[in-house]
Each structure stands twice: as C-alpha cells, then as structure tokens.
Design a protein around this motif. Structure first.
Motif, mmCIF file in Angstrom:
data_model
loop_
_atom_site.group_PDB
_atom_site.id
_atom_site.type_symbol
_atom_site.label_atom_id
_atom_site.label_comp_id
_atom_site.label_asym_id
_atom_site.label_seq_id
_atom_site.Cartn_x
_atom_site.Cartn_y
_atom_site.Cartn_z
ATOM 1 N N LEU A 193 -14.537 1.454 -4.774
ATOM 2 C CA LEU A 193 -15.843 1.244 -4.156
ATOM 3 C C LEU A 193 -16.024 2.213 -3.001
ATOM 4 O O LEU A 193 -15.108 2.413 -2.207
ATOM 5 C CB LEU A 193 -15.963 -0.207 -3.673
ATOM 6 N N GLN A 194 -17.204 2.819 -2.934
ATOM 7 C CA GLN A 194 -17.489 3.801 -1.896
ATOM 8 C C GLN A 194 -18.875 3.576 -1.318
ATOM 9 O O GLN A 194 -19.772 3.082 -1.999
ATOM 10 C CB GLN A 194 -17.440 5.229 -2.466
ATOM 11 N N GLN A 195 -19.027 3.957 -0.065
ATOM 12 C CA GLN A 195 -20.336 4.019 0.579
ATOM 13 C C GLN A 195 -20.615 5.502 0.766
ATOM 14 O O GLN A 195 -20.045 6.133 1.651
ATOM 15 C CB GLN A 195 -20.322 3.287 1.911
ATOM 16 N N GLY A 196 -21.441 6.054 -0.111
ATOM 17 C CA GLY A 196 -21.647 7.501 -0.121
ATOM 18 C C GLY A 196 -20.346 8.180 -0.537
ATOM 19 O O GLY A 196 -19.762 7.854 -1.555
ATOM 20 N N PHE A 247 -24.277 2.704 -2.146
ATOM 21 C CA PHE A 247 -23.097 1.995 -2.650
ATOM 22 C C PHE A 247 -22.752 2.515 -4.042
ATOM 23 O O PHE A 247 -23.595 2.548 -4.932
ATOM 24 C CB PHE A 247 -23.405 0.501 -2.675
ATOM 25 N N LEU A 248 -21.507 2.946 -4.225
ATOM 26 C CA LEU A 248 -21.033 3.510 -5.492
ATOM 27 C C LEU A 248 -19.761 2.830 -5.965
ATOM 28 O O LEU A 248 -18.935 2.412 -5.155
ATOM 29 C CB LEU A 248 -20.692 4.994 -5.338
ATOM 30 N N ALA A 249 -19.603 2.783 -7.273
ATOM 31 C CA ALA A 249 -18.321 2.457 -7.885
ATOM 32 C C ALA A 249 -17.886 3.752 -8.562
ATOM 33 O O ALA A 249 -18.646 4.339 -9.329
ATOM 34 C CB ALA A 249 -18.467 1.340 -8.906
ATOM 35 N N VAL A 250 -16.690 4.215 -8.269
ATOM 36 C CA VAL A 250 -16.210 5.466 -8.853
ATOM 37 C C VAL A 250 -15.109 5.138 -9.854
ATOM 38 O O VAL A 250 -14.098 4.544 -9.504
ATOM 39 C CB VAL A 250 -15.692 6.435 -7.766
ATOM 40 N N LEU A 251 -15.338 5.515 -11.123
ATOM 41 C CA LEU A 251 -14.342 5.310 -12.174
ATOM 42 C C LEU A 251 -13.347 6.455 -12.130
ATOM 43 O O LEU A 251 -13.736 7.623 -12.121
ATOM 44 C CB LEU A 251 -14.994 5.292 -13.555
ATOM 45 N N PRO A 302 -14.720 6.028 1.118
ATOM 46 C CA PRO A 302 -14.225 4.807 0.468
ATOM 47 C C PRO A 302 -14.477 3.586 1.351
ATOM 48 O O PRO A 302 -14.427 3.677 2.575
ATOM 49 C CB PRO A 302 -12.725 5.047 0.316
ATOM 50 N N ILE A 303 -14.759 2.469 0.704
ATOM 51 C CA ILE A 303 -14.885 1.201 1.423
ATOM 52 C C ILE A 303 -13.472 0.815 1.847
ATOM 53 O O ILE A 303 -12.581 0.697 1.008
ATOM 54 C CB ILE A 303 -15.488 0.098 0.527
ATOM 55 N N GLY A 304 -13.249 0.651 3.127
ATOM 56 C CA GLY A 304 -11.914 0.318 3.634
ATOM 57 C C GLY A 304 -11.591 -1.151 3.452
ATOM 58 O O GLY A 304 -12.440 -1.963 3.098
ATOM 59 N N ASP A 305 -10.361 -1.500 3.681
ATOM 60 C CA ASP A 305 -9.882 -2.883 3.659
ATOM 61 C C ASP A 305 -9.909 -3.536 2.288
ATOM 62 O O ASP A 305 -9.923 -4.754 2.203
ATOM 63 C CB ASP A 305 -10.676 -3.769 4.637
ATOM 64 N N VAL A 306 -9.974 -2.788 1.190
ATOM 65 C CA VAL A 306 -9.899 -3.400 -0.135
ATOM 66 C C VAL A 306 -8.414 -3.512 -0.480
ATOM 67 O O VAL A 306 -7.760 -2.503 -0.735
ATOM 68 C CB VAL A 306 -10.644 -2.568 -1.204
ATOM 69 N N PRO A 307 -7.866 -4.730 -0.470
ATOM 70 C CA PRO A 307 -6.428 -4.889 -0.666
ATOM 71 C C PRO A 307 -5.988 -4.860 -2.128
ATOM 72 O O PRO A 307 -4.810 -4.984 -2.418
ATOM 73 C CB PRO A 307 -6.151 -6.270 -0.058
ATOM 74 N N LEU A 308 -6.944 -4.715 -3.052
ATOM 75 C CA LEU A 308 -6.635 -4.743 -4.478
ATOM 76 C C LEU A 308 -6.996 -3.424 -5.143
ATOM 77 O O LEU A 308 -7.921 -2.743 -4.728
ATOM 78 C CB LEU A 308 -7.431 -5.851 -5.170
ATOM 79 N N LYS A 309 -6.268 -3.128 -6.206
ATOM 80 C CA LYS A 309 -6.630 -2.000 -7.068
ATOM 81 C C LYS A 309 -7.395 -2.618 -8.230
ATOM 82 O O LYS A 309 -6.834 -3.353 -9.036
ATOM 83 C CB LYS A 309 -5.367 -1.299 -7.560
ATOM 84 N N LEU A 310 -8.702 -2.373 -8.285
ATOM 85 C CA LEU A 310 -9.562 -2.936 -9.318
ATOM 86 C C LEU A 310 -9.440 -2.102 -10.581
ATOM 87 O O LEU A 310 -9.764 -0.911 -10.569
ATOM 88 C CB LEU A 310 -11.011 -2.964 -8.826
ATOM 89 N N GLN A 367 0.839 -1.184 0.000
ATOM 90 C CA GLN A 367 0.000 0.000 0.000
ATOM 91 C C GLN A 367 0.877 1.239 0.000
ATOM 92 O O GLN A 367 1.918 1.270 0.625
ATOM 93 C CB GLN A 367 -0.908 0.009 1.222
ATOM 94 N N GLY A 368 0.418 2.250 -0.738
ATOM 95 C CA GLY A 368 1.148 3.507 -0.793
ATOM 96 C C GLY A 368 0.933 4.310 0.475
ATOM 97 O O GLY A 368 0.223 3.894 1.388
ATOM 98 N N GLU A 369 1.560 5.466 0.541
ATOM 99 C CA GLU A 369 1.451 6.320 1.719
ATOM 100 C C GLU A 369 0.015 6.730 1.999
ATOM 101 O O GLU A 369 -0.371 6.934 3.138
ATOM 102 C CB GLU A 369 2.309 7.579 1.526
ATOM 103 N N SER A 370 -0.812 6.833 0.959
ATOM 104 C CA SER A 370 -2.203 7.241 1.147
ATOM 105 C C SER A 370 -3.067 6.095 1.630
ATOM 106 O O SER A 370 -4.239 6.277 1.897
ATOM 107 C CB SER A 370 -2.759 7.778 -0.179
ATOM 108 N N GLY A 371 -2.508 4.884 1.733
ATOM 109 C CA GLY A 371 -3.283 3.729 2.142
ATOM 110 C C GLY A 371 -3.959 3.045 0.970
ATOM 111 O O GLY A 371 -4.652 2.055 1.146
ATOM 112 N N GLN A 372 -3.787 3.575 -0.250
ATOM 113 C CA GLN A 372 -4.375 2.975 -1.430
ATOM 114 C C GLN A 372 -3.619 1.703 -1.789
ATOM 115 O O GLN A 372 -2.399 1.682 -1.796
ATOM 116 C CB GLN A 372 -4.322 3.937 -2.623
ATOM 117 N N PRO A 373 -4.329 0.619 -2.131
ATOM 118 C CA PRO A 373 -3.666 -0.610 -2.535
ATOM 119 C C PRO A 373 -2.997 -0.446 -3.897
ATOM 120 O O PRO A 373 -3.450 0.338 -4.718
ATOM 121 C CB PRO A 373 -4.811 -1.617 -2.609
#
Length: 157
Positions: free
Chosen positions: A136-139, A89-93, A142-150, A34-40
């Motif tokens: 993936l987001q809830q409102g 529930f949202l998916a943000v492109l 961001p949905i936490g704990d997603v270990p993958l970059k989709l 994970q990067g410094e921002s916590g993004q996978p």
C-alpha cells in the motif's frame, strides 16, 4: 604471475559475495520479523480472508475477492478500510515468488474510509501459481507501520 591473478580473482569473488549475497538471499529465515529494509515478513494471505492490523493511526483491514474470469484473466477486487483518508492511495502488485515488475493499482474511494479497486493480476507463463505481494502506498511513498506482508496466489488460467 598466476598466483597474483588468482589472489586478485579470489578477492573480487569474496567482495561480490559480501555485497550481493544478502540481496540474493532476501529475508528468508528471519522468523517473521522485519527485514533490514523495514519490510514486514509475516505473511497474510488475502484470499484466505481479510487481513487486519492496527497502527498508531487506527485499525486497517484489507480484503481480496475473486470475481471470476475476465477478458485478461482472473479478476480480483481489493478493498482496504483505513483509519485515515490517504491522498493518491495505491496498491502496488509485486511478484513475491518471482520478480515481474511493479503494477500500480489506484484505489478509489467508495465510502468515507473504504477504498477499492478491480484488477487482473499479470499472468506468468513460467509459474501458473504465481504469488503476488500487495504493497500500500500514498503516491510514491509506502504506507508505514504495516506489520504484515499482504500476499495472494494468482489462480491459473
């Protein structure tokens, strides 16, 4: 006088490099952590098959299907199976290979814990093989704990 201006200019250039350098370089070369921002940073190609992961809440799965050519371009159907029932529930492109803005896609509830949406990825005139990331987001959160970059690579028109 010239020496003073040169020193001040050099200090400003070094400060700018320290502040903006890491942002411009992104998280390249971090070996899938994970990067410094916590993004996978470990990628999962949604068009190659379903992406699966497990969190403290349970098992998740995301799948992307190409539906064919629509009026606005290639249409896709994203299906996400969740262990919980997120509200709004949202998916943000987001453009992964090039920033092209953010495109929220509301996910509708199909069955108990399965959500889906049909969408067309925005068309890039510069790079026909644009790579998109799906967050993936809830409102607004961001949905936490997603270990993958989709990610997926949009098919050219």
């Amino acid at each position: 006088m010239l020496r003073g201006i040169t020193v001040v200019g050099l200090i400003l250039a070094l400060t700018a490099a320290v502040v903006y350098g890491p942002r411009m370089l992104g998280d390249a070369g971090d070996g899938g952590k994970q990067g410094e921002s916590g993004q996978p940073t470990a990628e999962c190609d949604l068009l190659a098959g379903p992406c699966q992961w497990t969190t403290t809440a349970g098992h998740w799965e995301a799948a992307l299907e190409t539906l064919g050519e629509g009026e606005q371009g290639t249409e896709y159907q994203l299906t996400v199976t969740t262990p919980e029932r997120p509200a709004r529930f949202l998916a943000v492109l987001r453009g992964e290979s090039m920033y092209m803005g953010e495109y929220p896609v509301p996910l509708g509830n199909r069955t108990e814990n399965e959500y889906s949406a049909r969408f067309t990825a925005p068309f890039c005139t510069v790079d026909a093989t644009m790579t998109w990331r799906v967050d993936l987001q809830q409102g607004q959160e961001p949905i936490g704990d997603v270990p993958l970059k989709l990610v997926f690579q949009a098919e050219p028109r």
